[in-house]
Write an enzyme that holds these catalytic residues in place. Structure first.
Site, PDB file in Angstrom:
ATOM      1  N   HIS A 209       2.234   0.661   3.201  1.00  0.00           N
ATOM      2  CA  HIS A 209       2.555   1.302   4.526  1.00  0.00           C
ATOM      3  C   HIS A 209       3.189   0.175   5.652  1.00  0.00           C
ATOM      4  O   HIS A 209       3.386  -0.867   4.963  1.00  0.00           O
ATOM      5  CB  HIS A 209       0.914   1.878   5.195  1.00  0.00           C
ATOM      6  CG  HIS A 209       0.111   0.534   5.319  1.00  0.00           C
ATOM      7  ND1 HIS A 209      -0.438  -0.207   4.533  1.00  0.00           N
ATOM      8  CD2 HIS A 209      -0.426  -0.114   6.673  1.00  0.00           C
ATOM      9  CE1 HIS A 209      -1.251  -1.234   4.975  1.00  0.00           C
ATOM     10  NE2 HIS A 209      -1.190  -1.163   6.304  1.00  0.00           N
TER      11      HIS A 209
ATOM     12  N   HIS B 152       2.688  -1.705   8.055  1.00  0.00           N
ATOM     13  CA  HIS B 152       1.978  -2.940   8.874  1.00  0.00           C
ATOM     14  C   HIS B 152       2.668  -3.972   8.324  1.00  0.00           C
ATOM     15  O   HIS B 152       2.871  -4.348   7.203  1.00  0.00           O
ATOM     16  CB  HIS B 152       0.420  -2.714   8.864  1.00  0.00           C
ATOM     17  CG  HIS B 152      -0.261  -1.851   9.602  1.00  0.00           C
ATOM     18  ND1 HIS B 152      -1.442  -1.478   9.463  1.00  0.00           N
ATOM     19  CD2 HIS B 152       0.216  -1.255  10.661  1.00  0.00           C
ATOM     20  CE1 HIS B 152      -1.667  -0.280  10.454  1.00  0.00           C
ATOM     21  NE2 HIS B 152      -0.767  -0.370  11.135  1.00  0.00           N
TER      22      HIS B 152
ATOM     23  N   ASP C 151       1.507  -7.135   8.111  1.00  0.00           N
ATOM     24  CA  ASP C 151       1.044  -7.951   7.036  1.00  0.00           C
ATOM     25  C   ASP C 151       1.120  -7.412   5.732  1.00  0.00           C
ATOM     26  O   ASP C 151       0.473  -8.104   4.626  1.00  0.00           O
ATOM     27  CB  ASP C 151      -0.519  -8.194   7.592  1.00  0.00           C
ATOM     28  CG  ASP C 151      -1.546  -6.960   7.282  1.00  0.00           C
ATOM     29  OD1 ASP C 151      -0.811  -5.973   7.868  1.00  0.00           O
ATOM     30  OD2 ASP C 151      -2.375  -6.629   6.677  1.00  0.00           O
ATOM     31  N   HIS C 152       1.785  -6.265   5.462  1.00  0.00           N
ATOM     32  CA  HIS C 152       2.084  -5.831   4.273  1.00  0.00           C
ATOM     33  C   HIS C 152       3.610  -5.793   3.785  1.00  0.00           C
ATOM     34  O   HIS C 152       3.971  -5.737   2.628  1.00  0.00           O
ATOM     35  CB  HIS C 152       1.644  -4.360   4.007  1.00  0.00           C
ATOM     36  CG  HIS C 152       0.146  -4.398   4.039  1.00  0.00           C
ATOM     37  ND1 HIS C 152      -0.646  -4.011   3.240  1.00  0.00           N
ATOM     38  CD2 HIS C 152      -0.740  -4.470   5.497  1.00  0.00           C
ATOM     39  CE1 HIS C 152      -2.163  -4.118   3.799  1.00  0.00           C
ATOM     40  NE2 HIS C 152      -1.906  -4.496   5.121  1.00  0.00           N
TER      41      HIS C 152
ATOM     42  N   HIS D  34      -5.065   5.537   7.906  1.00  0.00           N
ATOM     43  CA  HIS D  34      -4.972   4.210   8.425  1.00  0.00           C
ATOM     44  C   HIS D  34      -3.534   4.438   9.138  1.00  0.00           C
ATOM     45  O   HIS D  34      -3.634   3.838  10.300  1.00  0.00           O
ATOM     46  CB  HIS D  34      -5.191   3.286   7.534  1.00  0.00           C
ATOM     47  CG  HIS D  34      -4.622   1.901   7.868  1.00  0.00           C
ATOM     48  ND1 HIS D  34      -5.554   1.182   8.370  1.00  0.00           N
ATOM     49  CD2 HIS D  34      -3.611   1.119   7.457  1.00  0.00           C
ATOM     50  CE1 HIS D  34      -4.966  -0.044   8.868  1.00  0.00           C
ATOM     51  NE2 HIS D  34      -3.810  -0.297   8.088  1.00  0.00           N
TER      52      HIS D  34
ATOM     53  N   ASP E 243      -4.409  -0.352   2.511  1.00  0.00           N
ATOM     54  CA  ASP E 243      -5.387  -0.457   3.642  1.00  0.00           C
ATOM     55  C   ASP E 243      -6.338   0.997   3.624  1.00  0.00           C
ATOM     56  O   ASP E 243      -6.747   1.259   4.837  1.00  0.00           O
ATOM     57  CB  ASP E 243      -4.936  -0.705   5.103  1.00  0.00           C
ATOM     58  CG  ASP E 243      -4.796  -2.175   4.994  1.00  0.00           C
ATOM     59  OD1 ASP E 243      -4.848  -2.923   4.031  1.00  0.00           O
ATOM     60  OD2 ASP E 243      -4.014  -2.747   5.966  1.00  0.00           O
TER      61      ASP E 243
ATOM     62  N   HIS F 120      -7.296  -6.181   1.379  1.00  0.00           N
ATOM     63  CA  HIS F 120      -7.959  -7.196   2.065  1.00  0.00           C
ATOM     64  C   HIS F 120      -9.213  -7.566   1.481  1.00  0.00           C
ATOM     65  O   HIS F 120      -9.904  -6.852   0.960  1.00  0.00           O
ATOM     66  CB  HIS F 120      -8.239  -6.775   3.539  1.00  0.00           C
ATOM     67  CG  HIS F 120      -6.986  -6.398   4.299  1.00  0.00           C
ATOM     68  ND1 HIS F 120      -6.480  -7.638   5.024  1.00  0.00           N
ATOM     69  CD2 HIS F 120      -6.119  -5.570   4.716  1.00  0.00           C
ATOM     70  CE1 HIS F 120      -5.434  -7.246   5.821  1.00  0.00           C
ATOM     71  NE2 HIS F 120      -5.136  -5.769   5.630  1.00  0.00           N
TER      72      HIS F 120
HETATM   73 FE    FE Z   1      -3.544  -4.718   6.297  1.00  0.00          FE
HETATM   74 ZN    ZN Z   2      -2.764  -1.967   7.714  1.00  0.00          ZN
END
Ligand code: FE
Ligand code: ZN
Length: 260
Positions: free
Chosen positions: A55, A57, A59-60, A111, A134, A172
């Site tokens: 996805h 975001h 942090d990915h 999410h 996530d 995570h």
């Molecule tokens: Fe994340």
């Molecule tokens: Zn995320």
């Protein structure tokens, strides 16, 4: 069959790396940070063969740009023009072959709206494996940033139907906090008590609590248990407007967890 290992990133992200046991060509899932990936490649003398994205975001996705520079490799990801660098857009039920294994794409909105997961029947030790970003966590699920409780319920229900021995590679290390919440929802769940002890021992050694399995999650994750009497009761204690349907129970406990 795959060899699958975690690369730690930021405070609590896992970037999953996998390859065929007899190959040095590896894929990484959700490389939010390029630096630990480059370090792992160098340390284990591996060569990056491609990237999978679940996805949008950052942090990915944050490592796509650096990791693809000077490498002619595919980047698989959801149909979202806001993710820069995707070369292969994948859709629900598409299959792709990576490291000699077939992966099936499952759309899992909730999410985020673009969220997807990657499932293969032949992961570590020949057991099925799911890279679910996530959406599903050990003991929890992703926050509803974009989707509805109904969408998350449908997504989790689909994942819940995968074989019980499917290993769950989420993005995570949220397990301890998730299980603390799960205990507040289901104080009488014996399996949960057992898992809390095990997870405490793992974290004391700084070991990952991921992967879990679908079977484990069905027994202890409240977000997969919104049809269970104790979970329904906890939801209606929390929010007396709850109509006790599985979707509404998920809505209530997700909102509760947001403020836990
Ligand atoms: Fe994340
Ligand atoms: Zn995320």
């Amino acid at each position: 069959m795959l060899t699958i290992s975690p690369i730690s990133a930021f405070d609590d992200n896992y970037i999953w790396m996998f390859h065929a046991p007899d190959s040095r060509d590896v894929f990484v899932v959700d490389p939010g940070d390029p630096t630990p990936v480059e370090e792992a490649l160098k340390h284990y003398k591996l060569s990056l063969a491609g990237i999978l994205i679940t996805h949008h975001h950052v942090d990915h996705t944050g490592g796509i740009n650096v990791l693809t520079k000077g490498r002619n490799i595919p980047v698989y990801g959801p149909d979202n023009e806001n993710i820069a660098g995707i070369t292969h857009t994948v859709r629900d039920n598409d299959t792709i072959e990576l490291s000699g294994c077939q992966f099936r794409i499952m759309t899992t909105p909730g999410h985020t709206l673009d969220h997807i997961a990657y499932f293969t029947e032949s992961g570590e030790s020949g057991n099925p494996a799911l890279f679910c970003g996530d959406t599903l966590f050990v003991g929890g699920c992703g926050r509803l940033f974009e989707g509805t409780a109904e969408q998350m319920f449908q997504s989790l229900s689909r994942l819940a139907e995968l074989p019980g021995n499917t290993a769950i590679y989420c993005a995570h290390e949220y397990t301890q906090a998730n299980l603390q919440f799960a205990q507040a929802v289901e104080p009488h769940n014996q399996m949960l008590q057992k898992q809390i002890q095990q997870v405490r021992a793992f974290r004391a050694e700084n070991l990952p609590t991921v992967p879990s399995t679908i079977e484990q999650e069905l027994a202890t994750n409240p977000f997969l248990r919104s049809n269970q009497p104790e979970v329904i009761q906890a939801a209606s204690n929390r929010d007396s407007s709850s109509n006790a349907s599985p979707v509404d129970v998920l809505r209530v406990i997700r909102a509760w967890k947001d403020n836990f």
